[in-house]
Design a protein around this motif. Sequence first.
Motif, PDB file in Angstrom:
ATOM      1  N   UNK A  32     -35.964 -64.681-104.203  1.00 44.73           N
ATOM      2  CA  UNK A  32     -35.324 -63.421-103.827  1.00 44.73           C
ATOM      3  C   UNK A  32     -36.211 -62.222-104.130  1.00 44.73           C
ATOM      4  N   UNK A  33     -37.080 -62.360-105.138  1.00 45.29           N
ATOM      5  CA  UNK A  33     -37.909 -61.231-105.546  1.00 45.29           C
ATOM      6  C   UNK A  33     -39.096 -60.985-104.616  1.00 45.29           C
ATOM      7  N   UNK A  34     -39.508 -61.992-103.865  1.00 46.16           N
ATOM      8  CA  UNK A  34     -40.710 -61.796-103.044  1.00 46.16           C
ATOM      9  C   UNK A  34     -40.466 -61.998-101.549  1.00 46.16           C
ATOM     10  N   UNK A  35     -39.252 -62.312-101.155  1.00 45.21           N
ATOM     11  CA  UNK A  35     -38.964 -62.519 -99.734  1.00 45.21           C
ATOM     12  C   UNK A  35     -37.932 -61.528 -99.192  1.00 45.21           C
ATOM     13  N   UNK A  36     -37.481 -60.607-100.023  1.00 46.86           N
ATOM     14  CA  UNK A  36     -36.414 -59.677 -99.642  1.00 46.86           C
ATOM     15  C   UNK A  36     -36.753 -58.832 -98.418  1.00 46.86           C
ATOM     16  N   UNK A  37     -38.028 -58.554 -98.197  1.00 45.66           N
ATOM     17  CA  UNK A  37     -38.441 -57.704 -97.078  1.00 45.66           C
ATOM     18  C   UNK A  37     -38.597 -58.475 -95.762  1.00 45.66           C
ATOM     19  N   UNK A  38     -38.313 -59.778 -95.790  1.00 44.09           N
ATOM     20  CA  UNK A  38     -38.522 -60.607 -94.601  1.00 44.09           C
ATOM     21  C   UNK A  38     -37.239 -60.896 -93.819  1.00 44.09           C
ATOM     22  N   UNK A  39     -36.144 -60.274 -94.155  1.00 48.45           N
ATOM     23  CA  UNK A  39     -34.858 -60.592 -93.516  1.00 48.45           C
ATOM     24  C   UNK A  39     -34.972 -60.605 -91.993  1.00 48.45           C
ATOM     25  N   UNK A  40     -34.643 -61.760 -91.413  1.00 51.11           N
ATOM     26  CA  UNK A  40     -34.628 -61.912 -89.962  1.00 51.11           C
ATOM     27  C   UNK A  40     -35.989 -61.929 -89.294  1.00 51.11           C
ATOM     28  N   UNK A  41     -37.070 -62.181 -90.037  1.00 51.72           N
ATOM     29  CA  UNK A  41     -38.421 -62.090 -89.462  1.00 51.72           C
ATOM     30  C   UNK A  41     -39.137 -63.441 -89.298  1.00 51.72           C
ATOM     31  N   UNK A  42     -38.647 -64.492 -89.912  1.00 56.35           N
ATOM     32  CA  UNK A  42     -39.364 -65.770 -89.933  1.00 56.35           C
ATOM     33  C   UNK A  42     -38.902 -66.665 -88.775  1.00 56.35           C
ATOM     34  N   UNK A  43     -39.880 -67.120 -87.984  1.00 58.75           N
ATOM     35  CA  UNK A  43     -39.592 -68.048 -86.884  1.00 58.75           C
ATOM     36  C   UNK A  43     -39.501 -69.484 -87.379  1.00 58.75           C
ATOM     37  N   UNK A  44     -40.383 -69.820 -88.310  1.00 61.57           N
ATOM     38  CA  UNK A  44     -40.475 -71.192 -88.806  1.00 61.57           C
ATOM     39  C   UNK A  44     -40.861 -71.143 -90.273  1.00 61.57           C
ATOM     40  N   UNK A  45     -40.265 -72.030 -91.067  1.00 65.70           N
ATOM     41  CA  UNK A  45     -40.617 -72.123 -92.480  1.00 65.70           C
ATOM     42  C   UNK A  45     -40.919 -73.578 -92.821  1.00 65.70           C
TER      43      UNK A  45
ATOM     44  N   UNK B  17     -47.733 -67.030 -97.171  1.00 67.59           N
ATOM     45  CA  UNK B  17     -47.942 -68.147 -98.083  1.00 67.59           C
ATOM     46  C   UNK B  17     -47.455 -67.772 -99.472  1.00 67.59           C
ATOM     47  N   UNK B  18     -46.496 -68.532 -99.971  1.00 65.52           N
ATOM     48  CA  UNK B  18     -45.856 -68.228-101.247  1.00 65.52           C
ATOM     49  C   UNK B  18     -46.109 -69.362-102.230  1.00 65.52           C
ATOM     50  N   UNK B  19     -46.503 -68.987-103.441  1.00 67.44           N
ATOM     51  CA  UNK B  19     -46.656 -69.973-104.504  1.00 67.44           C
ATOM     52  C   UNK B  19     -46.418 -69.279-105.844  1.00 67.44           C
ATOM     53  N   UNK B  20     -46.143 -70.089-106.878  1.00 65.32           N
ATOM     54  CA  UNK B  20     -45.895 -69.521-108.208  1.00 65.32           C
ATOM     55  C   UNK B  20     -47.158 -69.497-109.062  1.00 65.32           C
ATOM     56  N   UNK B  21     -48.266 -70.025-108.523  1.00 59.67           N
ATOM     57  CA  UNK B  21     -49.495 -70.096-109.299  1.00 59.67           C
ATOM     58  C   UNK B  21     -50.591 -69.245-108.649  1.00 59.67           C
ATOM     59  N   UNK B  22     -51.003 -68.240-109.378  1.00 59.13           N
ATOM     60  CA  UNK B  22     -52.001 -67.293-108.882  1.00 59.13           C
ATOM     61  C   UNK B  22     -53.323 -67.979-108.522  1.00 59.13           C
ATOM     62  N   UNK B  23     -53.732 -68.960-109.315  1.00 60.78           N
ATOM     63  CA  UNK B  23     -55.000 -69.641-109.043  1.00 60.78           C
ATOM     64  C   UNK B  23     -54.932 -70.400-107.708  1.00 60.78           C
ATOM     65  N   UNK B  24     -53.809 -71.024-107.414  1.00 53.96           N
ATOM     66  CA  UNK B  24     -53.645 -71.719-106.121  1.00 53.96           C
ATOM     67  C   UNK B  24     -53.835 -70.721-104.975  1.00 53.96           C
TER      68      UNK B  24
END
Length: 192
Positions: free
Chosen positions: A98-111, A65-72
């Motif tokens: 790019x800064x927070x998903x770089x380690x996920x290359x080829x790992x996501x089934x669905x977005x 789960x990715x968001x730009x707001x820490x409180x969310x």
Amino acid sequence: MAEHVCPVWAGYFLLSPLRKLIQNPQTILSPYIREGMTVLDYGCAMGFFSIPLARMAGAGGKIICVDIQEKMLGILEKRARKAGVAARIETRLCNLPASCLHDLAGKIDFALAFAVVHEVPDPSGLFAVLSTAMKPSGRLLVAEPKGHVSEKEFDSTVGKAREQGFTVTETPRVPRCRAVLLEKEGKDCLNH
């Protein structure tokens, strides 16, 4: 950061039980989610879709789960603990994909990118990062609110996704939204 970002106070309205009557996460997402999947909920806010995704993906699944707001994200984490799915949910605070998903290359089934692409300053860059993160033939559901995104703007968004290696496979009906199901091209020859 985009000019128009959903304020934290509005996140509570997005969790309304009434919303579930109109945009039921189970109805919208169950055709695409299978047990054990790794799913990315980009722009997750307080987890309206994240928690149902965690239930659908089961104990062997993982929801990033990715968001730009820490409180969310903090509220999402509390809700996930209360719902008993915290072990399946990983939150990431992220201003630049790019800064927070770089380690996920080829790992996501669905977005899932629900009501968020119109808030992103660089949609092409977002789709490039998502394409890299996804497995070959991984799928991406993009839904944008009709009240914020015109048909012309949505067509432009879909065009940007195509430029980054996605093809349109379906145009699902999502209440009050313009939506498209995209699939990453099956070949892993695209370098983004």
